[in-house]
Design a protein around this motif. Structure first.
Motif, PDB file in Angstrom:
ATOM      1  N   ASP A  51     -30.048  17.376  42.561  1.00 46.60           N
ATOM      2  CA  ASP A  51     -30.260  18.798  42.895  1.00 46.60           C
ATOM      3  C   ASP A  51     -31.113  18.938  44.159  1.00 46.60           C
ATOM      4  OD1 ASP A  51     -28.784  19.680  40.768  1.00 46.60           O
ATOM      5  OD2 ASP A  51     -30.493  20.292  39.523  1.00 46.60           O
ATOM      6  N   ILE A  52     -32.146  18.091  44.295  1.00 51.94           N
ATOM      7  CA  ILE A  52     -33.007  18.193  45.487  1.00 51.94           C
ATOM      8  C   ILE A  52     -32.181  17.858  46.740  1.00 51.94           C
ATOM      9  CG2 ILE A  52     -35.079  17.338  46.657  1.00 51.94           C
ATOM     10  CD1 ILE A  52     -36.249  16.671  43.871  1.00 51.94           C
ATOM     11  N   LEU A  53     -31.330  16.836  46.621  1.00 57.70           N
ATOM     12  CA  LEU A  53     -30.489  16.460  47.772  1.00 57.70           C
ATOM     13  C   LEU A  53     -29.495  17.580  48.105  1.00 57.70           C
ATOM     14  CD1 LEU A  53     -29.882  12.721  46.791  1.00 57.70           C
ATOM     15  CD2 LEU A  53     -31.058  13.507  48.858  1.00 57.70           C
ATOM     16  N   ARG A  54     -28.857  18.154  47.061  1.00 57.29           N
ATOM     17  CA  ARG A  54     -27.882  19.239  47.307  1.00 57.29           C
ATOM     18  C   ARG A  54     -28.579  20.457  47.910  1.00 57.29           C
ATOM     19  NH1 ARG A  54     -25.489  16.684  42.983  1.00 57.29           N
ATOM     20  NH2 ARG A  54     -26.817  17.675  41.454  1.00 57.29           N
ATOM     21  N   ASP A  55     -29.815  20.705  47.495  1.00 60.77           N
ATOM     22  CA  ASP A  55     -30.562  21.829  48.068  1.00 60.77           C
ATOM     23  C   ASP A  55     -30.812  21.573  49.563  1.00 60.77           C
ATOM     24  OD1 ASP A  55     -32.284  24.194  47.935  1.00 60.77           O
ATOM     25  OD2 ASP A  55     -33.899  22.773  48.290  1.00 60.77           O
ATOM     26  N   ASN A  56     -31.127  20.326  49.909  1.00 55.70           N
ATOM     27  CA  ASN A  56     -31.329  19.981  51.329  1.00 55.70           C
ATOM     28  C   ASN A  56     -30.035  20.136  52.121  1.00 55.70           C
ATOM     29  OD1 ASN A  56     -34.081  18.728  52.307  1.00 55.70           O
ATOM     30  ND2 ASN A  56     -33.867  18.304  50.108  1.00 55.70           N
ATOM     31  N   ILE A  57     -28.906  19.782  51.491  1.00 60.29           N
ATOM     32  CA  ILE A  57     -27.614  19.950  52.181  1.00 60.29           C
ATOM     33  C   ILE A  57     -27.367  21.447  52.424  1.00 60.29           C
ATOM     34  CG2 ILE A  57     -25.108  19.722  51.923  1.00 60.29           C
ATOM     35  CD1 ILE A  57     -25.675  17.091  50.372  1.00 60.29           C
ATOM     36  N   ILE A 154     -20.477  24.932  38.618  1.00 57.72           N
ATOM     37  CA  ILE A 154     -21.921  25.187  38.625  1.00 57.72           C
ATOM     38  C   ILE A 154     -22.213  26.517  39.292  1.00 57.72           C
ATOM     39  CG2 ILE A 154     -24.152  24.332  39.491  1.00 57.72           C
ATOM     40  CD1 ILE A 154     -23.005  21.530  39.347  1.00 57.72           C
ATOM     41  N   CYS A 155     -23.187  27.237  38.741  1.00 56.30           N
ATOM     42  CA  CYS A 155     -23.621  28.470  39.405  1.00 56.30           C
ATOM     43  C   CYS A 155     -24.563  28.088  40.548  1.00 56.30           C
ATOM     44  CB  CYS A 155     -24.349  29.393  38.420  1.00 56.30           C
ATOM     45  SG  CYS A 155     -25.070  30.808  39.283  1.00 56.30           S
ATOM     46  N   PRO A 156     -24.259  28.495  41.784  1.00 57.57           N
ATOM     47  CA  PRO A 156     -25.119  28.112  42.908  1.00 57.57           C
ATOM     48  C   PRO A 156     -26.474  28.815  42.880  1.00 57.57           C
ATOM     49  CG  PRO A 156     -23.416  29.644  43.644  1.00 57.57           C
ATOM     50  CD  PRO A 156     -23.123  29.328  42.196  1.00 57.57           C
ATOM     51  N   VAL A 157     -26.587  29.883  42.092  1.00 52.16           N
ATOM     52  CA  VAL A 157     -27.840  30.641  42.086  1.00 52.16           C
ATOM     53  C   VAL A 157     -28.767  30.169  40.947  1.00 52.16           C
ATOM     54  CG1 VAL A 157     -28.858  32.944  41.871  1.00 52.16           C
ATOM     55  CG2 VAL A 157     -26.760  32.604  43.192  1.00 52.16           C
ATOM     56  N   CYS A 158     -28.294  30.278  39.684  1.00 51.07           N
ATOM     57  CA  CYS A 158     -29.186  29.897  38.571  1.00 51.07           C
ATOM     58  C   CYS A 158     -28.988  28.449  38.139  1.00 51.07           C
ATOM     59  CB  CYS A 158     -29.019  30.844  37.384  1.00 51.07           C
ATOM     60  SG  CYS A 158     -27.468  30.637  36.478  1.00 51.07           S
ATOM     61  N   LYS A 159     -27.996  27.763  38.739  1.00 55.74           N
ATOM     62  CA  LYS A 159     -27.734  26.334  38.484  1.00 55.74           C
ATOM     63  C   LYS A 159     -27.187  26.050  37.076  1.00 55.74           C
ATOM     64  CE  LYS A 159     -29.600  25.450  42.504  1.00 55.74           C
ATOM     65  NZ  LYS A 159     -28.741  25.565  43.636  1.00 55.74           N
ATOM     66  N   HIS A 160     -26.797  27.114  36.349  1.00 55.72           N
ATOM     67  CA  HIS A 160     -26.239  26.878  35.018  1.00 55.72           C
ATOM     68  C   HIS A 160     -24.956  26.048  35.145  1.00 55.72           C
ATOM     69  CE1 HIS A 160     -26.332  27.747  30.758  1.00 55.72           C
ATOM     70  NE2 HIS A 160     -25.012  27.744  30.813  1.00 55.72           N
ATOM     71  N   ILE A 161     -24.773  25.096  34.217  1.00 55.49           N
ATOM     72  CA  ILE A 161     -23.635  24.172  34.279  1.00 55.49           C
ATOM     73  C   ILE A 161     -22.568  24.602  33.272  1.00 55.49           C
ATOM     74  CG2 ILE A 161     -22.915  21.755  34.060  1.00 55.49           C
ATOM     75  CD1 ILE A 161     -25.910  20.990  34.459  1.00 55.49           C
ATOM     76  N   TYR A 162     -21.339  24.755  33.763  1.00 50.85           N
ATOM     77  CA  TYR A 162     -20.198  25.128  32.909  1.00 50.85           C
ATOM     78  C   TYR A 162     -19.173  24.000  32.917  1.00 50.85           C
ATOM     79  CZ  TYR A 162     -21.978  29.886  33.426  1.00 50.85           C
ATOM     80  OH  TYR A 162     -22.766  31.009  33.398  1.00 50.85           O
ATOM     81  N   ASN A 163     -18.176  24.142  32.048  1.00 51.55           N
ATOM     82  CA  ASN A 163     -17.041  23.225  32.086  1.00 51.55           C
ATOM     83  C   ASN A 163     -15.793  23.995  31.684  1.00 51.55           C
ATOM     84  OD1 ASN A 163     -15.121  21.057  31.033  1.00 51.55           O
ATOM     85  ND2 ASN A 163     -16.723  19.893  32.075  1.00 51.55           N
TER      86      ASN A 163
END
Ligand code: AP5
Length: 245
Positions: A51-57, A154-163
């Motif tokens: 998540d930290i890496l994706r946030d940096n991207i 994945i929700c880009p805002v609250c980061k909730h994970i769906y499938n």
């Protein structure tokens, strides 16, 4: 109440201090999903290097630019980069009562760095007793992992994970909580998954052996409903802490 929520027992004694917890396991095994549940139940933060890496991207930082190509190909980002990220995160005050490391360490070099680093940043019980790191390894069959990875949104805002197969949103493609458009991770393809599994088998499997040898370790069956996996992890954590870990 669903059978899933009936199986889950989130009510934890107020004096239960989880301390530092490692969630280990292959790509898509459910580390992020379980970290979100444990965070809510124990009120300790999740530290996800992915998540930290994706946030940096997403923010276009130099670190993000360096990591993106490697991540899209399913390869690991160099140890020095992730060790520095984790070291910086562990200086934040919210880790005082514990934290959940999700997706880190995933090489022996990272595990050795973390072991050395923890001797200077300890989580303590009120009497001053240091709580050592405990490791939980989630296991799921590889065929099921591919289905979980390709079906993840994945929700880009609250980061909730769906499938889309096992946990679809109420409205297709839209987050139940904030109405954002759900996203598919760029490394959630079959080709990247194959590379991620290669990296996992060659570089991360020895990390599991490393923590197994230290004794403060439990395997958990991840091939059951989410809430049952959470209950199994919480019960393993209590056992480990009661056993003196
Ligand atoms: P990272 O983001 O850490 O990815 P990963 O380890 O491959 O794990 P995932 O996030 O894919 O899966 P997960 O186990 O969290 O599963 P989830 O809960 O989402 O790393 C990505 C990349 O970043 C790496 O490839 C690397 O390049 C780089 N990186 C990160 N950390 C690094 C490090 N330390 N060193 C070097 N490089 C690093 O669940 C998956 C799906 O399954 C979801 O759709 C979910 O809804 C579903 N699901 C979950 N549990 C269940 C269940 N019990 N039943 C049915 N479905 C379920």
């Amino acid at each position: 109440m669903t059978s899933e929520s009936a199986a889950h027992t989130p009510a934890l004694a107020d004096d239960f201090l989880p301390g530092p917890v490692l969630l280990l396991g292959a790509p898509g095994v459910g580390k992020g999903t379980q970290a979100q549940s444990l965070m809510a139940d124990y009120r300790i933060p999740q530290i996800s290097t992915g998540d930290i890496l994706r946030d940096n991207i997403a923010r276009g930082t130099e670190l993000g630019k360096a990591a993106k190509g490697l991540m899209d190909q399913g390869q690991l980002v160099p140890d020095e980069i992730v060790n520095d990220m984790v070291g910086a995160r562990l200086t934040q005050p919210d880790v005082e009562h514990g934290y959940i490391l999700d997706g880190y360490p995933r090489t022996l070099g990272q595990a050795e760095w973390l072991d050395a680093h923890l001797s200077s940043t300890a989580v303590e019980r009120p009497g001053g007793e240091v709580l050592p790191l405990v490791a939980i390894n989630i296991r799921v069959d590889e065929q099921e992992l591919l289905r979980r990875i390709t079906g993840r949104r994945i929700c880009p805002v609250c980061k909730h994970i769906y499938n889309i197969y096992s946990k679809p949103p109420k409205r297709e493609g839209v987050c139940d909580f904030d109405g954002s458009q759900l996203q598919h991770r760029s490394d959630d393809t079959e080709a990247a998954f194959t590379e991620r599994m290669k990296a996992y088998n060659s570089l991360t499997a020895p990390v599991i052996e490393h923590y197994c040898r230290q004794g403060r370790f439990r395997d958990v069956d991840g091939d059951q409903p989410v809430e049952q996996v959470t209950a199994a992890i919480e019960s393993a954590l209590k056992e480990l802490r009661q056993a003196g870990a």
